[in-house]
Design a protein around this motif. Structure first.
Motif, mmCIF file in Angstrom:
data_model
loop_
_atom_site.group_PDB
_atom_site.id
_atom_site.type_symbol
_atom_site.label_atom_id
_atom_site.label_comp_id
_atom_site.label_asym_id
_atom_site.label_seq_id
_atom_site.Cartn_x
_atom_site.Cartn_y
_atom_site.Cartn_z
ATOM 1 N N PHE A 1 36.032 36.581 46.990
ATOM 2 C CA PHE A 1 37.137 35.913 46.296
ATOM 3 C C PHE A 1 36.937 34.434 46.559
ATOM 4 C CE2 PHE A 1 41.264 34.339 45.300
ATOM 5 C CZ PHE A 1 41.930 35.295 44.551
ATOM 6 N N LEU A 2 36.550 33.699 45.538
ATOM 7 C CA LEU A 2 36.160 32.299 45.705
ATOM 8 C C LEU A 2 35.113 32.158 46.806
ATOM 9 C CD1 LEU A 2 39.673 30.621 45.285
ATOM 10 C CD2 LEU A 2 37.848 30.794 43.586
ATOM 11 N N THR A 7 37.933 37.480 36.522
ATOM 12 C CA THR A 7 39.368 37.293 36.293
ATOM 13 C C THR A 7 39.744 35.817 36.197
ATOM 14 O OG1 THR A 7 40.302 37.043 38.535
ATOM 15 C CG2 THR A 7 39.637 39.253 37.864
ATOM 16 N N HIS A 8 38.948 34.962 36.849
ATOM 17 C CA HIS A 8 39.285 33.544 36.914
ATOM 18 C C HIS A 8 38.001 32.777 37.189
ATOM 19 C CE1 HIS A 8 41.050 29.760 38.214
ATOM 20 N NE2 HIS A 8 42.172 30.160 37.656
ATOM 21 N N VAL A 9 37.702 31.800 36.358
ATOM 22 C CA VAL A 9 36.446 31.067 36.545
ATOM 23 C C VAL A 9 36.690 29.558 36.661
ATOM 24 C CG1 VAL A 9 35.054 32.835 35.397
ATOM 25 C CG2 VAL A 9 36.068 30.999 34.026
ATOM 26 N N GLY A 10 37.952 29.177 36.806
ATOM 27 C CA GLY A 10 38.326 27.759 36.771
ATOM 28 C C GLY A 10 37.764 26.922 37.907
ATOM 29 N N VAL A 65 31.676 35.136 28.267
ATOM 30 C CA VAL A 65 32.621 35.407 29.349
ATOM 31 C C VAL A 65 33.674 36.401 28.868
ATOM 32 C CG1 VAL A 65 34.317 34.401 30.939
ATOM 33 C CG2 VAL A 65 32.331 33.044 30.246
ATOM 34 N N LEU A 79 37.198 37.745 30.266
ATOM 35 C CA LEU A 79 38.215 37.593 31.308
ATOM 36 C C LEU A 79 39.094 38.839 31.335
ATOM 37 C CD1 LEU A 79 39.195 33.870 30.668
ATOM 38 C CD2 LEU A 79 37.911 34.763 32.625
ATOM 39 N N ILE A 80 39.317 39.348 32.515
ATOM 40 C CA ILE A 80 40.078 40.584 32.697
ATOM 41 C C ILE A 80 41.100 40.353 33.811
ATOM 42 C CG2 ILE A 80 39.857 42.995 33.510
ATOM 43 C CD1 ILE A 80 37.159 43.068 32.082
ATOM 44 N N PRO A 81 42.334 40.843 33.658
ATOM 45 C CA PRO A 81 43.313 40.667 34.741
ATOM 46 C C PRO A 81 42.799 41.249 36.063
ATOM 47 C CG PRO A 81 44.393 41.484 32.755
ATOM 48 C CD PRO A 81 42.912 41.542 32.506
ATOM 49 N N GLN A 82 43.159 40.571 37.146
ATOM 50 C CA GLN A 82 42.585 40.911 38.450
ATOM 51 C C GLN A 82 42.844 42.366 38.869
ATOM 52 O OE1 GLN A 82 43.341 38.606 42.462
ATOM 53 N NE2 GLN A 82 42.446 37.310 40.927
ATOM 54 N N GLY A 83 44.068 42.805 38.665
ATOM 55 C CA GLY A 83 44.386 44.185 39.047
ATOM 56 C C GLY A 83 43.671 45.188 38.168
ATOM 57 N N SER A 84 43.502 44.839 36.885
ATOM 58 C CA SER A 84 42.784 45.730 35.975
ATOM 59 C C SER A 84 41.316 45.801 36.371
ATOM 60 C CB SER A 84 42.920 45.249 34.527
ATOM 61 O OG SER A 84 44.285 45.168 34.172
ATOM 62 N N ALA A 122 39.970 45.381 39.305
ATOM 63 C CA ALA A 122 39.820 46.180 40.529
ATOM 64 C C ALA A 122 39.861 47.672 40.206
ATOM 65 C CB ALA A 122 40.912 45.822 41.534
ATOM 66 N N VAL A 176 44.462 40.394 26.025
ATOM 67 C CA VAL A 176 43.654 41.437 26.683
ATOM 68 C C VAL A 176 43.495 42.638 25.754
ATOM 69 C CG1 VAL A 176 43.517 43.008 28.664
ATOM 70 C CG2 VAL A 176 44.359 40.680 28.983
ATOM 71 N N PHE A 236 46.703 45.068 44.239
ATOM 72 C CA PHE A 236 47.290 45.129 42.904
ATOM 73 C C PHE A 236 48.006 46.447 42.646
ATOM 74 C CE2 PHE A 236 44.945 41.305 42.603
ATOM 75 C CZ PHE A 236 45.768 40.519 41.812
ATOM 76 N N PRO A 290 40.082 28.745 32.357
ATOM 77 C CA PRO A 290 40.506 29.123 33.698
ATOM 78 C C PRO A 290 40.375 30.636 33.919
ATOM 79 C CG PRO A 290 42.410 28.653 32.310
ATOM 80 C CD PRO A 290 41.183 28.639 31.432
ATOM 81 N N ASP A 344 49.212 40.760 36.120
ATOM 82 C CA ASP A 344 49.653 41.906 36.918
ATOM 83 C C ASP A 344 50.960 41.592 37.640
ATOM 84 O OD1 ASP A 344 47.174 43.858 36.929
ATOM 85 O OD2 ASP A 344 46.361 41.859 37.223
#
Lengths: 230, 219
Positions: free
Chosen positions: A26-27, A83-86, A103, A105-110, A112, A135, B92, B127, B134
Motif C-alpha cells: 500500500f503505497l 484503486t488509486h494511482v495519484g 488503466v 481503476l477499481i474500488p479498493q474493497g472490490s 481485494a 464502475v 473492507f 487519482p 466502499d
C-alpha cells in the motif's frame, strides 16, 4: 522438503515480457522491494500489474520511485489495474498524454475481494460498491443483480501469472508473519497467482514462527527470496 | 467568518456527531482535524482502511516506521494499545459489512438525493477512488464536511455533474454556514450559523432547502 529459496535474479528471470503480476503493498508499504528493483534493472516489459496503487514518486525516506513506481517510470508496464494511482503522477501522464498505458481503476474493497475470489475458486463477487457509478462500465463488471431488494455489481475474479509478496519474517517453508500495516493485499494475492514469490526481510528457520502466528501458510508460496533488511 | 477559522469551525461541529465508542473512518484533509475537538469523555475507534482498526496517536519521529506502519494517506501511523493490524479484504469487509459507525469526508459536489462526487475531475488528473466508494456504501453515517461553496459557486446541487463516488449515501452535510440532514424529502436545514440568514444559505445552495420548523443556531 524442497528448497524454495532462490536468488533475486532467479526470481526475476522467471518473469517473461508480457506477464501479469500482482504485487502486495500500500503505497509501497509491504511491497517486495528488492524483487521489484531487480525487475526494473532487468527491464522486463509489457507488464500488466495488479495492485492497490502504483507506489509513490518519492518514498518515505526520499527514495526516488518507491515500489512499482520505478516500473512505471521505466515504461515497463502496459496495463495497470489498481484503486488509486495519484501518488505516481507518471501513470496519469502515460495514460492521458502519451497514451501508452491503459488503466483500470477499481474500488479498493472490490479489488481485494476480486483477488480473494480468484484465489478461492469463486466465480465472482457481488458488491454494493460502485452501484450507480462509472464502475458499472468497467470491463471487470459483469452486470447488476438485485438480491432481497438491494442492488449489487457482479465483479470478475482476478488471477495472475505471478504474485510478489512482501513478508517481514518468512521461514524456509514460506510461512509468513507480517509486520504493522504490511498485510494489506499480500494476504489475498498469495492465494491468487500461478507462481507466488515471497521476499523476506528476515529469512528464518522452520519453527521460528509459531504455527499460531503464521498468517500466510507456506503452502501458498512457491519461492522465497532473502531480501534482507529494508 | 475568517477563511482561516472555517476548517476548525466545521471540524468542531462534526465532532459533536460522534458518540463514545463509535468506529470512525476519516478522509484526508479537514476530517483529520475532527478528533482534536471531541468532547471530554468521548473516545472513538479510528480505522485506517489500509490495515488498522484502533489507530493510535501519531508516532514521534523516532518511533515512526514508515516502511512498515502507515495510514491510508501514507503518513507514519501505528495501532493503539487496544488496536490491531488487518489485511485489505478484512478491512473492507469491516467497512462494507456495516461495522463502521461513521465516515467523514470532503466533497466536490453533493446533491439533494444524497449522492456525492469527490474522486475525479475528468481529464484533469488521474487519482482513483481508493477506498472511498466502499466507505460511502458501507458506513452507517456518511458526513460530508466541507466549505459550503467553491470560489463562490455552490457545491450543494440538485444533481451532481461530476462522476459519482456513490449514490444515495450521504446522511449529513456540515459546512461553515449550516448543518443539513439528507432526508427522503430532500435537504433539510436543521442548524444555521448565526452569522448568516436562511436567505444567504439558500442563495449559496443550488438545491432547494427545506427549513426545519425546529431550526437551531449552529455552534
Amino acid at each position: 522438503m524442497r528448497n524454495k529459496v532462490i536468488s533475486v535474479e532467479e526470481a526475476v528471470n522467471m518473469i517473461p515480457d508480457g506477464a501479469t503480476i500482482m504485487y502486495g503493498g500500500f503505497l509501497g508499504c509491504g511491497s517486495a522491494h528488492h524483487i521489484i528493483e531487480a525487475l526494473a534493472k532487468k527491464g522486463t516489459k509489457d507488464l500488466t500489474i495488479i495492485g492497490n496503487d502504483c507506489g509513490m514518486a518519492t518514498g518515505p525516506n526520499g527514495e526516488e520511485f518507491y515500489g512499482v513506481a520505478k516500473l512505471i517510470h521505466n515504461h515497463q508496464v502496459k496495463h495497470v489495474i489498481a484503486t488509486h494511482v495519484g501518488m505516481t503522477p507518471e501513470v496519469g501522464t502515460q495514460n492521458m498524454v502519451d497514451k501508452t498505458l491503459t488503466v483500470d481503476l477499481i474500488p479498493q474493497g472490490s479489488l481485494a475481494e476480486m483477488i480473494r475470489a480468484g484465489g478461492a475458486g469463486l466465480g465472482g463477487v457481488l458488491t454494493p460498491t460502485g452501484v450507480g457509478t462509472i464502475v458499472e462500465d468497467s470491463p471487470f463488471c459483469l452486470g447488476k443483480q438485485t438480491i432481497d431488494g438491494k442492488e449489487y455489481l457482479l465483479m470478475k475474479p482476478l488471477h495472475a501469472d505471478f504474485a510478489l509478496i512482501g513478508g517481514h519474517m518468512i521461514d524456509k517453508f514460506g510461512n509468513i508473519w507480517y509486520k504493522g500495516t504490511t498485510r494489506n493485499f499480500n494476504i489475498v494475492m498469495a492465494t491468487a497467482a500461478d507462481v507466488v514469490i515471497a521476499e523476506a526481510d528476515n529469512l528464518v528457520e522452520v519453527g521460528d514462527i509459531e504455527p499460531e502466528n503464521v498468517v500466510t501458510s507456506g503452502a501458498f508460496i512457491n519461492y522465497i527470496v532473502d531480501g534482507g533488511k529494508l | 467568518m475568517e477563511k482561516s477559522e472555517i476548517k476548525g469551525f466545521i471540524a468542531k461541529r462534526v465532532a459533536k456527531e460522534l458518540k463514545d465508542g463509535d468506529v470512525v473512518n476519516l478522509g484526508i484533509g479537514l476530517p483529520t482535524l475532527v478528533p482534536a475537538y471531541l468532547p471530554d469523555g468521548v473516545h472513538v475507534i479510528l480505522q485506517s482502511e489500509n490495515g488498522i482498526i484502533g489507530t493510535g496517536p501519531k508516532p514521534s519521529a523516532e518511533n515512526a516506521e514508515p516502511k512498515y506502519k502507515i495510514d491510508a494517506g501514507g503518513s507514519p501511523a501505528c495501532a493503539d494499545t487496544f488496536g490491531c493490524y488487518i489485511d485489505s479484504a478484512t478491512s473492507f469487509g469491516f467497512i462494507r459489512g456495516g461495522h463502521v459507525n461513521a465516515t467523514i469526508l470532503g466533497g466536490l459536489e453533493v446533491d439533494e438525493e444524497g449522492s456525492l462526487s469527490n474522486w475525479i475531475i475528468p481529464g484533469k488528473k488521474m487519482p482513483g477512488m481508493g477506498g472511498a466508494m466502499d466507505l460511502l456504501v458501507g458506513a452507517k453515517e456518511v458526513i460530508v464536511a466541507m466549505e459550503h461553496t467553491a470560489k463562490g459557486n455552490p457545491k450543494i446541487l440538485k444533481k451532481c455533474t461530476l462522476p459519482y463516488t456513490a449514490v444515495h449515501c450521504v446522511t449529513k452535510i456540515i459546512t461553515e454556514m449550516c448543518v443539513i440532514n439528507v432526508t427522503d424529502k430532500g435537504l433539510e436545514l436543521v442548524e444555521i450559523n448565526p452569522e448568516f440568514t436562511v436567505e444567504q444559505v439558500q442563495a449559496a445552495t443550488a438545491a432547494t432547502l427545506i427549513v426545519s420548523p425546529d431550526l437551531k443556531p449552529m455552534c
